[in-house]
Design a protein around this motif. Structure first.
Motif, short mmCIF file in Angstrom:
data_model
loop_
_atom_site.label_atom_id
_atom_site.label_comp_id
_atom_site.label_asym_id
_atom_site.label_seq_id
_atom_site.Cartn_x
_atom_site.Cartn_y
_atom_site.Cartn_z
N LEU A 92 2.63 -32.86 -19.10
CA LEU A 92 2.54 -32.16 -20.37
C LEU A 92 2.81 -33.07 -21.55
N GLN A 126 5.14 -28.00 -29.58
CA GLN A 126 5.60 -28.34 -28.24
C GLN A 126 7.13 -28.31 -28.17
N LEU A 138 -4.12 -31.81 -26.36
CA LEU A 138 -3.57 -31.73 -25.00
C LEU A 138 -4.58 -31.34 -23.93
N TYR A 196 -0.57 -24.12 -21.81
CA TYR A 196 0.58 -25.01 -21.96
C TYR A 196 1.88 -24.26 -21.64
#
Length: 330
Positions: free
Chosen positions: A217, A230, A265, A272
């Motif tokens: 990640l 994030q 990403l 995510y």
């Protein structure tokens, strides 16, 4: 007697050569010894190198070779299968230093030998051109590098073993024993393969490397807003919120948030968050004795069937199976 050649090269993983040589060499032997039965050795295993000289493995060991690549390609030599071990050093360097091995692989393919590559060794098969428009796998950590260099190959990096015609590929660094057992089963039958697995005390018929891979990640990127999101998500993933809630928190539209996550990403925000939660669940299953239902609630899920289904999709195992395999034993 089937003739197996393990093609060695400098900076190879030693165990992917000696281990597979032991596995084939002792198939029909070790189990029979344990059971007091007559020996039924089926495989004749030899190690080959570029010039027939010693192989300098990545761990500093030197392995002797029985023959050179040129001798392997001698028309008088009978070869049934060739095994390519894991590349332990820089992949591009090893490929560049081994044109003779690429030639050997092309020769093997033209003569319809069984060809089996392990882990990053499958980069050599790809470079030789024998995997073009075929299915392959490699170590999960090198998925992006493989795809970037060989887009014409159908990479299935979640699978531990793939087969296309006469070519086998195995995933992880020690997946040589899965690869070896698979070939033993095809050549000798299931009973011989399972007996070999029991004799070596190893699991048989694992079919995925998902449970060993990381979510990755932390892919580097330059989007400050996504990085800020994030950070917030890593601290608050167990909470209940929607993508709309997340977009409102960072004062952008839902559409813009999704677009920027995908660009930075390669996944939308909800994927995510799911990955964060499953990774957290993996850690709790490894390190605590909390029940699966408690773990599920701790990482932000309320529906047990949905959690188990998603966990299995991400790891290849149920939560219970994952704990049995990876829980720390005190």
């Amino acid at each position: 007697m089937l003739n197996i050649v393990v093609a060695g090269f400098d900076k190879a993983l030693a165990s992917a050569m000696t281990g597979v040589a032991d596995l084939f060499g002792l198939a029909g032997v070790t189990w029979n010894v344990i059971q007091g039965q007559a020996l039924e050795k089926t495989f004749n295993v030899k190690i080959a190198s570029k010039d027939g000289g010693p192989i300098h493995c990545i761990n500093g060991l030197q392995l002797g070779a029985h023959m050179s690549f040129a001798e392997v390609m001698d028309t008088e030599q009978k070869v049934d299968a060739i095994i390519i071990p894991t590349i332990g050093g820089p992949i591009e360097d090893v490929i560049g230093q081994n044109p003779e091995l690429l030639q050997l692989l092309q020769h093997a393919h033209q003569h319809n030998w069984t060809i089996a590559g392990n882990c990053t060794g499958n980069f050599l098969l790809a470079e030789a051109g024998i995997l073009d428009h075929k299915t392959a796998t490699t170590h999960w950590g090198f998925k992006e590098q493989f795809q970037q260099h060989y887009p014409q190959i159908e990479l299935k990096a979640d699978q531990l073993i793939t087969r296309s015609e006469n070519i086998y590929c195995a995933g992880g660094g020690l997946a040589w024993f899965d690869l070896g057992l698979h070939i033993i089963e095809r050549q000798m039958g299931f009973e011989a393969a399972i007996q070999t697995a029991k004799a070596f005390v190893i699991d048989y018929r694992r079919d995925t490397q998902l449970s060993y891979s990381l979510m990755r990640l932390s892919k580097p990127h330059k989007d400050d807003l996504v990085r800020e999101a994030q950070t917030w998500l890593e601290q608050n993933y167990p909470q209940q919120f929607t993508v709309e809630d997340l977009a409102e928190r960072f004062s952008i539209s839902k559409r813009t948030l999704i677009r920027r996550f995908n660009a930075a990403l390669d996944m939308p925000p909800n994927t995510y968050v799911q990955s964060l939660r499953i990774e957290a669940a993996q850690k709790l299953l490894e390190e605590t004795e909390r029940t699966v239902d408690v773990v599920m609630n701790d990482v932000g899920y309320e529906d047990a069937s949905s959690f188990r289904r998603l966990f299995r999709k991400k790891t290849g195992l149920t939560p219970t199976e994952y704990r049995q395999r990876f829980a720390r034993r005190l």
